[in-house]
Design a protein around this motif. Structure first.
Motif, PDB file in Angstrom:
ATOM      1  N   ASP A 185      -6.792  11.239  -5.682  1.00  0.00           N
ATOM      2  CA  ASP A 185      -5.938  12.368  -6.056  1.00  0.00           C
ATOM      3  C   ASP A 185      -5.369  12.095  -7.445  1.00  0.00           C
ATOM      4  OD1 ASP A 185      -3.773  10.665  -5.826  1.00  0.00           O
ATOM      5  OD2 ASP A 185      -3.106  11.470  -3.912  1.00  0.00           O
ATOM      6  N   GLU A 186      -4.543  12.996  -7.948  1.00  0.00           N
ATOM      7  CA  GLU A 186      -4.072  12.869  -9.328  1.00  0.00           C
ATOM      8  C   GLU A 186      -3.109  11.709  -9.529  1.00  0.00           C
ATOM      9  OE1 GLU A 186      -0.530  16.245  -8.923  1.00  0.00           O
ATOM     10  OE2 GLU A 186      -2.316  16.640 -10.136  1.00  0.00           O
ATOM     11  N   GLU A 187      -2.526  11.191  -8.456  1.00  0.00           N
ATOM     12  CA  GLU A 187      -1.578  10.085  -8.570  1.00  0.00           C
ATOM     13  C   GLU A 187      -2.185   8.733  -8.228  1.00  0.00           C
ATOM     14  OE1 GLU A 187       1.311  10.413  -9.847  1.00  0.00           O
ATOM     15  OE2 GLU A 187       1.301  12.603  -9.930  1.00  0.00           O
ATOM     16  N   GLY A 188      -3.363   8.717  -7.622  1.00  0.00           N
ATOM     17  CA  GLY A 188      -3.984   7.461  -7.230  1.00  0.00           C
ATOM     18  C   GLY A 188      -5.068   7.689  -6.196  1.00  0.00           C
ATOM     19  N   ARG A 189      -4.965   7.007  -5.060  1.00  0.00           N
ATOM     20  CA  ARG A 189      -5.971   7.158  -4.017  1.00  0.00           C
ATOM     21  C   ARG A 189      -5.362   6.886  -2.648  1.00  0.00           C
ATOM     22  NH1 ARG A 189      -9.508   1.608  -5.212  1.00  0.00           N
ATOM     23  NH2 ARG A 189      -7.867   0.151  -4.578  1.00  0.00           N
ATOM     24  N   ILE A 190      -6.046   7.382  -1.624  1.00  0.00           N
ATOM     25  CA  ILE A 190      -5.668   7.154  -0.230  1.00  0.00           C
ATOM     26  C   ILE A 190      -6.781   6.353   0.426  1.00  0.00           C
ATOM     27  CG2 ILE A 190      -5.024   8.240   1.953  1.00  0.00           C
ATOM     28  CD1 ILE A 190      -4.382  10.779   0.287  1.00  0.00           C
ATOM     29  N   ARG A 191      -6.442   5.220   1.028  1.00  0.00           N
ATOM     30  CA  ARG A 191      -7.437   4.337   1.636  1.00  0.00           C
ATOM     31  C   ARG A 191      -7.278   4.288   3.151  1.00  0.00           C
ATOM     32  NH1 ARG A 191      -6.510  -0.441   1.334  1.00  0.00           N
ATOM     33  NH2 ARG A 191      -4.493  -0.452   0.260  1.00  0.00           N
ATOM     34  N   PRO A 192      -8.345   4.532   3.899  1.00  0.00           N
ATOM     35  CA  PRO A 192      -8.271   4.317   5.347  1.00  0.00           C
ATOM     36  C   PRO A 192      -8.427   2.830   5.663  1.00  0.00           C
ATOM     37  CG  PRO A 192     -10.443   5.121   4.748  1.00  0.00           C
ATOM     38  CD  PRO A 192      -9.634   5.108   3.483  1.00  0.00           C
TER      39      PRO A 192
ATOM     40  N   ASN B 145       1.081  -0.792   1.565  1.00  0.00           N
ATOM     41  CA  ASN B 145       0.923  -1.653   2.735  1.00  0.00           C
ATOM     42  C   ASN B 145       1.286  -3.087   2.379  1.00  0.00           C
ATOM     43  OD1 ASN B 145      -1.485  -1.628   1.133  1.00  0.00           O
ATOM     44  ND2 ASN B 145      -2.516  -2.816   2.724  1.00  0.00           N
ATOM     45  N   ALA B 146       2.031  -3.731   3.275  1.00  0.00           N
ATOM     46  CA  ALA B 146       2.482  -5.100   3.049  1.00  0.00           C
ATOM     47  C   ALA B 146       1.598  -6.077   3.813  1.00  0.00           C
ATOM     48  CB  ALA B 146       3.931  -5.255   3.485  1.00  0.00           C
ATOM     49  N   ASP B 147       1.457  -7.272   3.243  1.00  0.00           N
ATOM     50  CA  ASP B 147       0.663  -8.314   3.894  1.00  0.00           C
ATOM     51  C   ASP B 147       1.398  -9.635   3.718  1.00  0.00           C
ATOM     52  OD1 ASP B 147      -1.346  -9.771   5.108  1.00  0.00           O
ATOM     53  OD2 ASP B 147      -2.502  -9.983   3.265  1.00  0.00           O
ATOM     54  N   THR B 148       1.602 -10.332   4.801  1.00  0.00           N
ATOM     55  CA  THR B 148       2.274 -11.632   4.745  1.00  0.00           C
ATOM     56  C   THR B 148       1.293 -12.725   5.129  1.00  0.00           C
ATOM     57  OG1 THR B 148       4.377 -10.618   5.362  1.00  0.00           O
ATOM     58  CG2 THR B 148       4.187 -13.008   5.629  1.00  0.00           C
ATOM     59  N   SER B 149       1.143 -13.686   4.233  1.00  0.00           N
ATOM     60  CA  SER B 149       0.238 -14.806   4.485  1.00  0.00           C
ATOM     61  C   SER B 149       1.016 -16.106   4.340  1.00  0.00           C
ATOM     62  CB  SER B 149      -0.947 -14.789   3.514  1.00  0.00           C
ATOM     63  OG  SER B 149      -1.688 -13.595   3.650  1.00  0.00           O
TER      64      SER B 149
ATOM     65  N   TYR C 257      -3.871   5.179   7.213  1.00  0.00           N
ATOM     66  CA  TYR C 257      -4.139   5.464   5.807  1.00  0.00           C
ATOM     67  C   TYR C 257      -3.059   4.841   4.926  1.00  0.00           C
ATOM     68  CZ  TYR C 257      -7.649   8.844   7.304  1.00  0.00           C
ATOM     69  OH  TYR C 257      -8.756   9.436   7.869  1.00  0.00           O
ATOM     70  N   HIS C 258      -3.487   4.277   3.803  1.00  0.00           N
ATOM     71  CA  HIS C 258      -2.569   3.676   2.845  1.00  0.00           C
ATOM     72  C   HIS C 258      -2.692   4.383   1.503  1.00  0.00           C
ATOM     73  CE1 HIS C 258      -1.607   0.367   5.547  1.00  0.00           C
ATOM     74  NE2 HIS C 258      -2.900   0.160   5.731  1.00  0.00           N
ATOM     75  N   TRP C 259      -1.570   4.460   0.790  1.00  0.00           N
ATOM     76  CA  TRP C 259      -1.540   5.102  -0.523  1.00  0.00           C
ATOM     77  C   TRP C 259      -1.480   4.038  -1.617  1.00  0.00           C
ATOM     78  CZ3 TRP C 259      -0.635   7.841   3.654  1.00  0.00           C
ATOM     79  CH2 TRP C 259      -0.886   9.212   3.648  1.00  0.00           C
ATOM     80  N   ASP C 260      -2.348   4.172  -2.605  1.00  0.00           N
ATOM     81  CA  ASP C 260      -2.314   3.338  -3.805  1.00  0.00           C
ATOM     82  C   ASP C 260      -1.954   4.234  -4.981  1.00  0.00           C
ATOM     83  OD1 ASP C 260      -3.126   1.046  -2.454  1.00  0.00           O
ATOM     84  OD2 ASP C 260      -5.250   1.469  -2.783  1.00  0.00           O
ATOM     85  N   TYR C 261      -0.909   3.856  -5.707  1.00  0.00           N
ATOM     86  CA  TYR C 261      -0.461   4.652  -6.854  1.00  0.00           C
ATOM     87  C   TYR C 261      -0.907   3.972  -8.146  1.00  0.00           C
ATOM     88  CZ  TYR C 261       2.432   6.705  -3.208  1.00  0.00           C
ATOM     89  OH  TYR C 261       2.850   7.313  -2.059  1.00  0.00           O
TER      90      TYR C 261
END
Length: 206
Positions: free
Chosen positions: A152-159, A189-193, A169-173
């Motif tokens: 989209d115009e602001e970034g992308r949506i990832r399943p 989306n957050a990820d803890t390692s 679904y996650h949003w990347d700006y």
């Protein structure tokens, strides 16, 4: 004297620092040479070639002569440092086929309005030969018939596909510069390692 009539060549030297194993060192020590009276890049040599470190940086090839060649329209048709032996272009002046020595080919198909429609990557390094088809349909990007993201115009949506869990679904700006190039991608989306400090004194003996 007309300054635009001078026959000159640019030679630019750049340095990049990074880690090679555990050592802080020059990853790249690059010298760029440009065609006379042009902004076309001819050669890139690396005084700190780190091809064995697999860092993803530029690796100076073993070829002699120019690293890059161009067609009559000024389009790049070969890149010796990336082992690209030939790039062909269609009537719309868009890259149509890329040949990579020892690795395979990348083919592109476009619509009449120059929108990218299909990318086909043929990887000859595996047995059997691996073919990956990516389809671009009005902002929807499918890889092997599976939706990868929506532009989209602001970034992308990832399943996010996770076996046994509901589809999320996650949003990347995209943060872009004044030329419209993406400089930063911000995800929601957050990820803890957790990583063990194995070189600490208490763990180094084991």
């Amino acid at each position: 004297m007309d300054p635009y009539a001078i026959d000159f060549r640019f030679v630019v030297v750049t340095h990049f620092l990074g880690l090679i194993g555990t050592t802080n060192s020059n990853v790249d020590n690059l010298t760029y040479t440009y065609q006379a009276n042009s902004n076309k890049l001819l050669t890139v040599t690396d005084a700190n070639n780190t091809s064995t470190a697999k860092l993803g940086d530029i690796n100076d090839g073993t070829n002699t002569g120019n690293d890059y060649t161009y067609n009559g329209n000024g389009n790049l048709i070969s890149d010796q440092n990336k082992h690209i032996t030939f790039i062909s272009y269609n009537l719309l002046n868009l890259p149509e086929k890329i040949l990579v020595s020892g690795k395979g080919t990348v083919n592109y198909l476009y619509t009449a309005d120059v929108s990218k429609l299909i990318k086909t990557v043929v990887d000859i390094t595996s047995s059997p030969v691996k073919t990956t088809v990516t389809d671009y349909i009005e902002g929807l990007v499918y890889e092997r018939d599976t939706l990868r993201y929506i532009i989209d115009e602001e970034g992308r949506i990832r399943p996010e596909y996770d076996s046994g869990k509901a589809l999320v679904y996650h949003w990347d700006y995209f943060e872009k510069n004044h030329l419209g190039n993406v400089r930063v991608v911000l995800g929601d989306n957050a990820d803890t390692s957790v990583y063990a400090a194995i070189m600490e004194t208490a763990n180094s003996a084991t």
